[in-house]
Design an enzyme around this catalytic site. Structure first.
Site, PDB file in Angstrom:
ATOM      1  N   GLY A 249       0.805  -1.225  -0.035  1.00 16.79           N
ATOM      2  CA  GLY A 249      -0.119   0.006   0.097  1.00 16.79           C
ATOM      3  C   GLY A 249       0.812   1.193  -0.092  1.00 16.79           C
ATOM      4  N   MET A 251       4.623   3.364   2.306  1.00 16.85           N
ATOM      5  CA  MET A 251       5.810   3.277   3.162  1.00 16.85           C
ATOM      6  C   MET A 251       6.150   4.505   3.680  1.00 16.85           C
ATOM      7  SD  MET A 251       7.999   1.375   4.089  1.00 16.85           S
ATOM      8  CE  MET A 251       9.181   2.025   5.410  1.00 16.85           C
ATOM      9  N   ASN A 253       8.683   6.014   4.722  1.00  9.61           N
ATOM     10  CA  ASN A 253       9.881   6.661   4.920  1.00  9.61           C
ATOM     11  C   ASN A 253      10.059   8.287   5.487  1.00  9.61           C
ATOM     12  OD1 ASN A 253      10.513   4.511   2.944  1.00  9.61           O
ATOM     13  ND2 ASN A 253       9.281   5.982   1.712  1.00  9.61           N
ATOM     14  N   GLU A 286       0.236   5.604   7.554  1.00  8.92           N
ATOM     15  CA  GLU A 286       1.880   6.217   7.485  1.00  8.92           C
ATOM     16  C   GLU A 286       2.481   7.338   7.916  1.00  8.92           C
ATOM     17  OE1 GLU A 286       3.206   3.692   5.880  1.00  8.92           O
ATOM     18  OE2 GLU A 286       1.339   2.930   5.170  1.00  8.92           O
TER      19      GLU A 286
HETATM   20  N1  B3K Z   1       6.007  -0.436   6.632  1.00 10.32           N
HETATM   21  C1  B3K Z   1       5.357  -0.661   5.517  1.00 10.32           C
HETATM   22  C2  B3K Z   1       5.543  -2.016   4.863  1.00 10.32           C
HETATM   23  C3  B3K Z   1       6.656  -2.563   4.064  1.00 10.32           C
HETATM   24  C4  B3K Z   1       6.479  -4.018   3.769  1.00 10.32           C
HETATM   25  C5  B3K Z   1       7.542  -4.569   3.445  1.00 10.32           C
HETATM   26  N2  B3K Z   1       7.475  -5.877   2.766  1.00 10.32           N
HETATM   27  C6  B3K Z   1       4.031   0.073   5.378  1.00 10.32           C
HETATM   28  C7  B3K Z   1       3.230   0.095   6.411  1.00 10.32           C
HETATM   29  O1  B3K Z   1       2.897  -0.855   7.101  1.00 10.32           O
HETATM   30  O2  B3K Z   1       2.993   1.343   6.865  1.00 10.32           O
HETATM   31 ZN    ZN Z   2       2.638   0.320   8.918  1.00  6.82          ZN
END
Ligand code: B3K
Ligand code: ZN
Length: 844
Positions: A249, A251, A253, A286
């Site tokens: 969906g 990320m 960052n 996010e």
């Molecule tokens: N943290 C990311 C998911 C990363 C998946 C890696 N295979 C999105 C989320 O959970 O917000």
């Molecule tokens: Zn998450």
């Protein structure tokens, strides 16, 4: 492939004080120059200097300015390193253009973008790619692309370059870079302490009309996190970028969230109400990670639920606040049961905090996310709202800038509230869905509830211990009045009794109100009691649940005993949906019957092999019977709940549309397609249009509309995903595999795009009777395509193998067919680590 164990965790040998990266972007030969300041970790036992690195061409390496020749080993490099601070420099070359796995630095539609979580940064440069190594990053991008973005705050920029500085120490998995021909939908936000933050949503020019909603959702999320958790944003800018090729969906960052375009772009004409709600939740999710995940991160990947469970819980709270808590809770429970209980009851069951993995990407699961969120919700219920807030304040205060564990998380709750969470911690390491059996007694004016818990064995865990289960209970008088408002019973023993005195008559219990724990309730109840609770329960979740139970038991009787549809259920349902005091969205949920897969699991639990065709026929039969018996009411609801005026995705209007569209789908079964055709023609928004098309396809009509839809939307990728998926999802069992196969030959079937691949094959496995057709054609087709995708994109392939995970439920013929496909996949040369772990676990 190597298995990684939680018990083997050791602290990193070296820590990083600062990272400087320069990217010289070129599609097939990008140069990455790194300058990393290392220092020995005083807490480490070894001085083994190892840097992760995969698919990197090492050009040169230096330690404190002197050229060195590192030893390249499997998965990285080793070096004789000083036992004192030093600077490591490297230049590597990578090939974003041919990176089809969509992990590391890759190209999507001509732009550069990255995905590093969990272990993708090692495909960008040599680095200790583990979340307990946190450092501030300085990034310089050299490229002629018009827009150059990375984490943190903007630094110097000019023709052909841009610099970014991220002052907040972060693990490499939160690194991001984007370069491309993008335009921004911009806005700004003033934080609680009065700082001005620039907000940008970066998209391709053609999508600029689909940004307004996402931006509003972002601002709402920022305000909400300030008000609800006291959490303020901490950089001068917050950038979001939409990309078409993305494995999941979105990320989180740091300061540069990257989104699958399907999880952020929306306009009334192209997105449904459900899309809008999902986008609002993902943007919030996010954004919330900035504190739960980024500022406080995970020590190692076994602790994934630390950030994911908590952040899902936070986004659930947010959606409840923005929309309706009752409706949201029901949606979450439906998802949990459909997906997480399914996982927990099959070969892929694992604890919310797993103890080992081969490929960590295989553990971004509904168990880690959704059951992880349920655990946070139970904690909150057990310690109360004030205790919860106190614990969270302590968590942020104590662990800001750290990489921590579930033990650290539980400890702040213990310290803030004085509660011993030793037994509660079992929720994190014990897999499987607890069953709670209910027995009642009414003697001499005393009412006693006896609750008994048991958790079935799961792979690798045969002995289960009792967990702490908060069971919210209310009691009703036979006349329908509530005599005991909701009270939380704490079930901690295997079996425990709770007595209630002072009642004038034997009460009717309403148990597990608000779905207070992720368990399966086993309760002997008559249909009369269920109908009574559907009519009188004050708890919206259990009111809905009573209707759901009636539907499920009625359907099971149809499937297993050949009963006809239960008129009593249909009449009780009719009274529920006619009740104008209830939210239309809630009434639409009352109309949603248990899914075919959920019924299959329920039948399996009674000791029988489910027959997907029989389940499908019974469920369709009940839908027909509802439409027959409640036709006038449904028609009236359809007419009186139409939304007039301009489209708005807000919850009130969306709820009315979900009610009228649920009615439309039923009415079409008995009336034919005219009503749906009219709605299709008149629709000025995607919700109405696609619901009408779906209703038509379900009754074998709508060929002209399907064509019109394609002509209208062939230029909109996100809408075309719906067009692909709908046809497979609505196909009759006999046609599903063939429909999917035909669509794979459509010129717009871009199978390397995960959204498009999932549109077709996610819909195929979601069409239970079609997928499990006795011919085995569905199994074969899916396996063929998974084998085709695996060499290019292991992550999406591995995830989609889960379609097969329920194979042991079925009859011998189906089991044989699925096993053959799983074995065919497992036996394929060069199979990815991701996919081989998944099929291996399913075959074990
Ligand atoms: N943290 C990311 C998911 C990363 C998946 C890696 N295979 C999105 C989320 O959970 O917000
Ligand atoms: Zn998450």
């Amino acid at each position: 492939p190597r298995t990684v164990y939680l018990k083997d965790y050791t602290p990193p040998a070296y820590l990083v004080d600062e990272v400087r990266l320069t990217f010289r972007l070129a599609p097939e030969a990008t140069r990455v120059l790194s300058e990393i300041r290392f220092r020995p970790n005083p807490d480490a036992a070894s001085r083994d200097f190892f840097l992760h690195g995969e698919q990197l061409k090492l050009i040169s390496a230096h330690v404190d300015g002197k050229a060195v020749q590192p030893v390249l080993v499997e998965g990285g490099l080793r070096l004789e390193a000083p036992d004192a601070p030093f600077t490591f420099e490297a230049e590597v070359e990578i090939d974003p253009e041919h990176n089809t796995a969509l992990e590391g630095l890759y190209r999507s539609g001509g732009m550069y973008c990255t995905q590093c979580e969990a272990e993708g940064f090692r495909k960008i440069t040599f680095y200790p790619d583990r979340p307990d190594v946190m450092a501030p990053f300085h990034v310089r991008i050299e490229s002629d692309e018009p827009v150059l973005l990375s984490n943190g705050n903007p630094g110097a920029s000019g023709p052909g370059f841009a610099e970014w500085n991220d002052p907040w120490p972060k693990p490499a998995y939160l690194f991001a870079l984007v370069a491309g021909d993008l335009v921004a939908h911009s806005d700004s936000f003033t934080t609680m302490s009065g700082r001005e933050v620039a907000l940008n949503l970066w998209v391709r020019e053609a999508d600029i009309d689909k940004c307004a909603f996402g931006m509003e959702a972002l601002k709402k999320s920022m305000t909400w996190d300030e008000r609800t958790y006291g959490r303020e944003y901490d950089l001068d800018v917050f950038n979001i970028v939409a990309v078409d090729d993305f494995n999941m969906g979105a990320m989180e960052n740091k300061g540069l969230n990257i989104f699958n375009s399907s999880a952020v772009l929306a306009s009334p004409a192209t997105a449904t109400d459900a899309d809008f709600e999902r986008i609002e939740a993902i943007i919030a999710h996010e954004y919330f990670h900035n504190w739960t995940g980024n500022r406080v991160t995970c020590r190692d990947w076994f602790q994934l639920c630390l950030k994911e469970g908590l952040t899902v819980f936070r986004d659930q709270q947010f959606t409840g606040d923005m929309r309706s808590h009752a409706v949201k809770r029901i949606d979450d429970a439906m998802l949990l049961r459909a997906a997480q209980f399914r996982e927990d009851n099959g070969p892929l069951a694992h604890p919310v905090r797993p103890e080992s993995f081969v490929e960590i990407n295989n553990f971004y699961t509904v168990t880690v996310y959704e059951k992880g969120a349920e655990i946070v919700g139970m904690l909150k219920r057990l310690v109360g709202d004030k205790g919860y807030r106190k614990a969270l304040d302590l968590y942020f205060e104590r662990h800001d800038g750290q990489a921590v564990t579930i033990e650290d998380w539980l400890k702040v709750f213990e310290e803030a509230t004085g509660r011993d969470l030793g037994q509660f911690a079992r929720w994190y390491h014990q897999a499987g869905t607890p069953r709670v059996h209910v027995a009642e007694d009414w003697t001499d004016g005393r009412y006693t509830l006896t609750l008994r818990q048991e958790t079935p064995a799961t792979p690798g865990q045969s002995d289960k211990q009792p967990v702490v289960i908060p069971v919210a209970v209310g009691l009703l008088n036979p006349n329908g009045d509530e005599v005991l408002p909701t009270k939380v019973l704490e079930l901690t023993e295997t079996e425990q009794s709770f007595a209630f005195d002072g009642l004038s008559a034997r009460p009717v219990p309403s148990i597990l109100r608000g779905f207070s724990a992720p368990v399966i309730l086993k309760q002997e109840q008559t249909d009369e009691t269920r109908a009574f609770l559907l009519a009188h329960d004050t708890d919206p979740f259990n009111k809905w649940e009573a209707g759901r139970d009636l539907a499920r038991t009625g359907l099971l009787a149809m499937i297993q005993s050949g009963d006809g549809p239960h008129a009593g259920y249909i009449d009780a349902l009719g009274r529920g949906i006619a009740d104008e005091s209830l939210d239309p969205a809630f009434r639409a949920q009352l109309l949603a019957l248990p899914g075919e897969d959920e019924l299959a699991q329920a039948i399996f639990e009674t000791g029988q092999a489910p027959d997907p065709s029989a389940i499908h026929e019974a469920r369709e039969g009940l839908r027909h019977a509802i439409a027959d018996r409640l036709g006038d009411l449904l028609s009236r609801l359809y007419d009186t709940h139409q939304v007039t005026g301009a489209y708005s995705p807000k919850a009130g209007d969306a709820g009315r549309r979900s009610l009228t569209n649920a009615a439309l789908s039923l009415l079409s079964l008995t009336e034919g397609g005219n009503r749906a055709r009219n709605q299709f023609r008149a629709a000025d928004n995607m919700t109405q249009q696609i619901a009408a098309l779906g209703a038509l396809l379900k009754i074998g009509e709508g060929a002209a509309e399907l064509k019109a839809f394609e002509d209208q939307w062939s230029h909109e990728r996100l809408v075309m995903n719906k067009w692909f998926g709908l046809q497979v999802g609505a196909a009759q069992p006999d046609d599903a595999a063939e429909t999917a196969e035909r669509l794979t030959r459509h010129p717009a079937f871009d199978w390397k795009n995960p959204n498009r691949f999932r549109a077709v094959f996610g819909a195929l496995s979601g069409n239970a009777a079609g997928f499990h057709h006795p011919s085995g054609a569905g199994y074969r087709l899916l396996a063929d395509w998974l084998l085709k995708l695996d060499p290019l994109n292991p992550q999406t392939t591995a995830r989609m193998t889960q379609a097969f995970s329920t194979w042991k439920r079925y009859d011998e013929d189906r089991r044989g067919l699925i096993r053959a496909e799983l074995e065919r996949i497992a036996g394929t040369d060069g199979l990815s680590r991701d996919t081989s772990e998944m099929v291996g676990r399913m075959l074990a």
